[in-house]
Scaffold this active site. Structure first.
Site, PDB file in Angstrom:
ATOM      1  N   GLN A   1     -23.071  18.066  12.889  1.00 10.96           N
ATOM      2  CA  GLN A   1     -23.581  18.401  14.281  1.00 10.96           C
ATOM      3  C   GLN A   1     -24.622  19.448  13.869  1.00 10.96           C
ATOM      4  OE1 GLN A   1     -22.195  17.159  16.827  1.00 10.96           O
ATOM      5  NE2 GLN A   1     -23.234  18.297  18.435  1.00 10.96           N
TER       6      GLN A   1
ATOM      7  N   GLN B   1     -26.071  31.765  18.583  1.00  8.25           N
ATOM      8  CA  GLN B   1     -24.745  32.150  18.318  1.00  8.25           C
ATOM      9  C   GLN B   1     -23.813  31.047  18.070  1.00  8.25           C
ATOM     10  OE1 GLN B   1     -23.550  35.271  20.953  1.00  8.25           O
ATOM     11  NE2 GLN B   1     -24.491  36.951  19.935  1.00  8.25           N
TER      12      GLN B   1
ATOM     13  N   GLU C   1      -1.569  14.079  -9.503  1.00 12.78           N
ATOM     14  CA  GLU C   1      -2.750  13.291  -8.838  1.00 12.78           C
ATOM     15  C   GLU C   1      -3.205  13.947  -7.393  1.00 12.78           C
ATOM     16  OE1 GLU C   1      -1.092   9.220 -10.590  1.00 12.78           O
ATOM     17  OE2 GLU C   1      -1.431   9.250  -8.465  1.00 12.78           O
TER      18      GLU C   1
ATOM     19  N   GLY D   1       0.707  -1.118  -0.167  1.00 11.98           N
ATOM     20  CA  GLY D   1       0.044  -0.079  -0.038  1.00 11.98           C
ATOM     21  C   GLY D   1       0.895   1.179   0.180  1.00 11.98           C
TER      22      GLY D   1
ATOM     23  N   GLY E   1     -28.064  17.576  13.457  1.00 14.12           N
ATOM     24  CA  GLY E   1     -28.523  17.141  14.593  1.00 14.12           C
ATOM     25  C   GLY E   1     -28.811  15.717  14.113  1.00 14.12           C
TER      26      GLY E   1
ATOM     27  N   THR F   1     -10.140   1.671  -7.906  1.00 12.68           N
ATOM     28  CA  THR F   1     -11.176   2.397  -8.577  1.00 12.68           C
ATOM     29  C   THR F   1     -11.495   1.896  -9.540  1.00 12.68           C
ATOM     30  OG1 THR F   1     -10.756   4.188  -6.612  1.00 12.68           O
ATOM     31  CG2 THR F   1     -12.292   4.618  -8.557  1.00 12.68           C
TER      32      THR F   1
HETATM   33  C1  LIG Z   1     -11.930   3.662  -1.864  1.00 12.18           C
HETATM   34  C2  LIG Z   1     -10.420   3.396  -2.313  1.00 12.18           C
HETATM   35  C3  LIG Z   1      -9.983   3.556  -3.791  1.00 12.18           C
HETATM   36  C4  LIG Z   1      -8.591   3.398  -4.041  1.00 12.18           C
HETATM   37  N1  LIG Z   1      -8.318   3.640  -5.395  1.00 12.18           N
HETATM   38  C5  LIG Z   1      -7.328   2.907  -5.925  1.00 12.18           C
HETATM   39  C6  LIG Z   1      -6.793   3.003  -7.148  1.00 12.18           C
HETATM   40  O1  LIG Z   1      -7.654   3.486  -7.903  1.00 12.18           O
HETATM   41  N2  LIG Z   1      -5.615   2.425  -7.348  1.00 12.18           N
HETATM   42  C7  LIG Z   1      -4.733   1.946  -6.573  1.00 12.18           C
HETATM   43  O2  LIG Z   1      -3.560   1.588  -7.025  1.00 12.18           O
HETATM   44  N3  LIG Z   1      -4.925   2.135  -5.332  1.00 12.18           N
HETATM   45  C8  LIG Z   1      -6.197   2.666  -4.892  1.00 12.18           C
HETATM   46  N4  LIG Z   1      -6.557   2.744  -3.528  1.00 12.18           N
HETATM   47  C9  LIG Z   1      -5.446   2.102  -2.731  1.00 12.18           C
HETATM   48  C10 LIG Z   1      -4.848   3.610  -1.534  1.00 12.18           C
HETATM   49  O3  LIG Z   1      -3.891   4.371  -2.463  1.00 12.18           O
HETATM   50  C11 LIG Z   1      -4.148   2.646  -0.328  1.00 12.18           C
HETATM   51  O4  LIG Z   1      -5.269   2.360   0.403  1.00 12.18           O
HETATM   52  C12 LIG Z   1      -3.113   3.746   0.276  1.00 12.18           C
HETATM   53  O5  LIG Z   1      -2.193   4.009  -0.362  1.00 12.18           O
HETATM   54  C13 LIG Z   1      -2.676   3.070   1.516  1.00 12.18           C
HETATM   55  O6  LIG Z   1      -2.312   1.963   1.388  1.00 12.18           O
HETATM   56  P1  LIG Z   1      -2.927   0.660   2.463  1.00 12.18           P
HETATM   57  O7  LIG Z   1      -4.282   0.888   2.609  1.00 12.18           O
HETATM   58  O8  LIG Z   1      -2.533  -0.812   2.170  1.00 12.18           O
HETATM   59  O9  LIG Z   1      -2.360   1.218   4.121  1.00 12.18           O
HETATM   60  P2  LIG Z   1      -0.854   0.627   4.604  1.00 12.18           P
HETATM   61  O10 LIG Z   1       0.232   1.187   3.863  1.00 12.18           O
HETATM   62  O11 LIG Z   1      -1.224  -0.374   5.017  1.00 12.18           O
HETATM   63  O12 LIG Z   1      -1.111   1.869   5.879  1.00 12.18           O
HETATM   64  C14 LIG Z   1      -1.594   1.509   7.227  1.00 12.18           C
HETATM   65  C15 LIG Z   1      -1.357   2.527   8.253  1.00 12.18           C
HETATM   66  O13 LIG Z   1      -0.018   2.622   8.426  1.00 12.18           O
HETATM   67  C16 LIG Z   1       0.240   3.837   8.202  1.00 12.18           C
HETATM   68  N5  LIG Z   1       1.929   3.589   7.466  1.00 12.18           N
HETATM   69  C17 LIG Z   1       2.274   2.968   6.388  1.00 12.18           C
HETATM   70  N6  LIG Z   1       3.686   3.397   6.439  1.00 12.18           N
HETATM   71  C18 LIG Z   1       4.011   4.177   7.340  1.00 12.18           C
HETATM   72  C19 LIG Z   1       5.128   4.875   7.425  1.00 12.18           C
HETATM   73  N7  LIG Z   1       6.287   4.767   6.743  1.00 12.18           N
HETATM   74  N8  LIG Z   1       5.216   5.852   8.495  1.00 12.18           N
HETATM   75  C20 LIG Z   1       4.036   6.091   9.324  1.00 12.18           C
HETATM   76  N9  LIG Z   1       2.831   5.666   9.062  1.00 12.18           N
HETATM   77  C21 LIG Z   1       2.853   4.647   7.914  1.00 12.18           C
HETATM   78  C22 LIG Z   1      -0.564   4.696   7.026  1.00 12.18           C
HETATM   79  O14 LIG Z   1      -0.420   6.138   6.833  1.00 12.18           O
HETATM   80  C23 LIG Z   1      -1.773   4.003   7.338  1.00 12.18           C
HETATM   81  O15 LIG Z   1      -2.142   4.867   8.581  1.00 12.18           O
HETATM   82  C24 LIG Z   1      -7.749   2.911  -3.006  1.00 12.18           C
HETATM   83  C25 LIG Z   1      -8.000   2.767  -1.671  1.00 12.18           C
HETATM   84  C26 LIG Z   1      -9.303   2.830  -1.495  1.00 12.18           C
HETATM   85  C27 LIG Z   1      -9.923   2.643  -0.095  1.00 12.18           C
END
Ligand SMILES: Cc1cc2nc3c(=O)[nH]c(=O)nc-3n(C[C@H](O)[C@H](O)[C@H](O)COP(=O)(O)OP(=O)(O)OC[C@H]3O[C@@H](n4cnc5c(N)ncnc54)[C@H](O)[C@@H]3O)c2cc1C
Length: 401
Positions: free
Chosen positions: A357, A293, A256, A144, A360, A172
């Protein structure tokens, strides 16, 4: 004597920095979205329904291929124009706006920047007509925030084809896409430098929509897990050279991010409008709640948040709009676009919190429009790089020696 500027354009428009032409374009897109997209929104949200006719209709009205050259069926406009259209769509149907931006910006923009003339001639015109729906496949179940470093999907050359194996998630438009940009590892030994970008048609053998994913918000925008099971992709569909996928990813990253902020702005504007209407009409203690207010305090605060979002969004979008191909992915613009989307997403969250909020109990009911917006907004702090990743980019650029 000429009219004073304020009489011609109005202080609000001058403050926003929009030219007369830009203001007119925003208002045209707003009228179109209100008439054509708003009526679809409840059905899309309640049943995760996808309106098949909407993409071709938008194409026929010139709302795809905004930044594509006219020779490919586009409008030849800039990214800023594209952002204004997104803002207008987000006001009236945020789920459709998300699908629009995935097609238009996540994919078509990258095709325009990176594809060969033959690839452009084949794939761009149907995307500009809205006849072919696009999607971007980068994220994987184990990749991710570290999408490039942890990528497991592979592509192996076999004669005139590449054979792709792996899984992409949260994509997406995945369930409805006709043509996808998919990243896969072509050289495992090179780590993130061993990634290539491919154009994959949903009809290619071995491509499967494994499951449509059910979401808490943006429910009308279709999201999928995709599987590539010995999926054969013609070598002619490799974008650029083998192992140059990182260049394709980086070419679009800042654009993007700049294009997520208008989505937030449109949603926040609509939330403020709904809250004003509600505050004026809802009576308690024999008076409209707008006369209290503490409610006025919320409305004033929301106005300041929305206007700050507008300025930051437009400024970042203009800066990104001025980028020539290949300039993105580093330096000030990298920091600015990450900051603009982080600010927009976090501030929109505050706006929506106050909006519910003010509404309500009615704001807590699933079917209300404000509830639909409230359920959606968390995504903008996660998708296209989480808030934490945005902070890493901003601090990384500031601390660079
Ligand atoms: C509805 C939806 C549509 C999407 N559409 C697309 C799309 O069209 N194409 C596509 O390719 N992707 C898509 N995505 C994927 C999206 O880009 C990823 O969900 C996003 O990049 C985060 O990856 P992850 O969900 O695996 O979270 P993770 O990377 O597993 O992260 C989990 C948590 O850990 C934190 N974290 C991770 N690494 C670090 C770090 N080094 N330091 C501090 N915190 C960290 C993150 O900030 C997060 O809070 C979509 C996601 C959703 C939910």
């Amino acid at each position: 004597m000429s009219e004073p500027l304020t009489a011609q354009r109005g202080a609000a428009q001058i403050f926003s920095g929009l030219s007369d032409d830009e203001a007119e374009l925003l208002s045209q897109a707003d009228r179109f979205a209100r008439a054509e997209l708003y009526p679809l929104a409840p059905h899309m949200d309640n049943e995760e329904w996808w309106p098949d006719q909407a993409f071709p209709k938008l194409g026929a009205n010139g709302y795809f291929g905004i930044t594509a050259p006219e020779s490919l069926g586009g409008s030849g406009a800039d990214l800023f124009t594209s952002g204004l259209i997104l803002q207008a769509f987000a006001r009236w149907n945020h789920a459709f706006a998300l699908s629009w931006v995935a097609h238009e910006n996540l994919w078509l923009q990258k095709l325009l920047r990176n594809a060969s003339p033959e690839q452009l001639a084949r794939y761009a015109p149907p995307m500009c007509r809205g006849e072919s729906i696009g999607a971007l496949g980068l994220t994987e179940p184990g990749a991710g925030s570290d999408a490039l470093g942890s990528m497991r999907t592979t592509a192996v050359r076999d004669g005139d084809d590449y054979v792709l194996n792996g899984t992409k998630i949260y994509i997406t438009n995945g369930p409805v896409a006709d043509v996808l940009l998919v990243y896969a590892k072509t050289d495992k030994g090179l780590g993130s430098q061993g990634i290539s970008a491919f154009i994959v048609e949903s009809g290619f053998p071995g491509f499967k929509v494994a499951q449509k994913l059910v979401k808490m918000g943006f429910r009308g925008s279709q999201t999928a897990e995709l599987v590539f099971d010995n999926c054969r992709v013609p070598a002619a569909n490799l974008i650029g050279a083998e192992n140059s996928g990182v260049k394709v990813v980086m070419s679009g990253l800042d654009l993007e991010r700049a294009m997520i902020a208008p989505l937030c702005l449109g949603i926040a504007e609509r939330a403020l409008e709904l809250s004003l209407d509600y505050a004026r009409t809802r009576q308690q203690f024999g008076k409209p709640i707008a006369s209290f207010q503490m409610v006025q305090d919320k409305l004033a605060q929301m106005y300041v948040w929305v206007e700050s979002m507008r300025v930051f969004t437009y400024q970042a979008l203009r800066a990104a709009s001025a980028l020539e191909g290949g300039d993105a992915g580093r330096g000030d613009i990298h920091k600015i676009t990450a900051a603009s989307v982080m600010f927009a997403a976090n501030t929109m969250n505050q706006v929506l919190n106050e909006a519910v909020q003010i509404h309500g109990g009615s704001g807590y009911i699933w079917e209300s429009e404000i509830n639909r917006l409230y359920r959606a907004i968390k995504l903008l702090e996660i998708g296209a790089g989480t808030t934490e990743v945005r902070k890493i980019i901003i601090s990384g650029e500031m601390l660079r020696g």
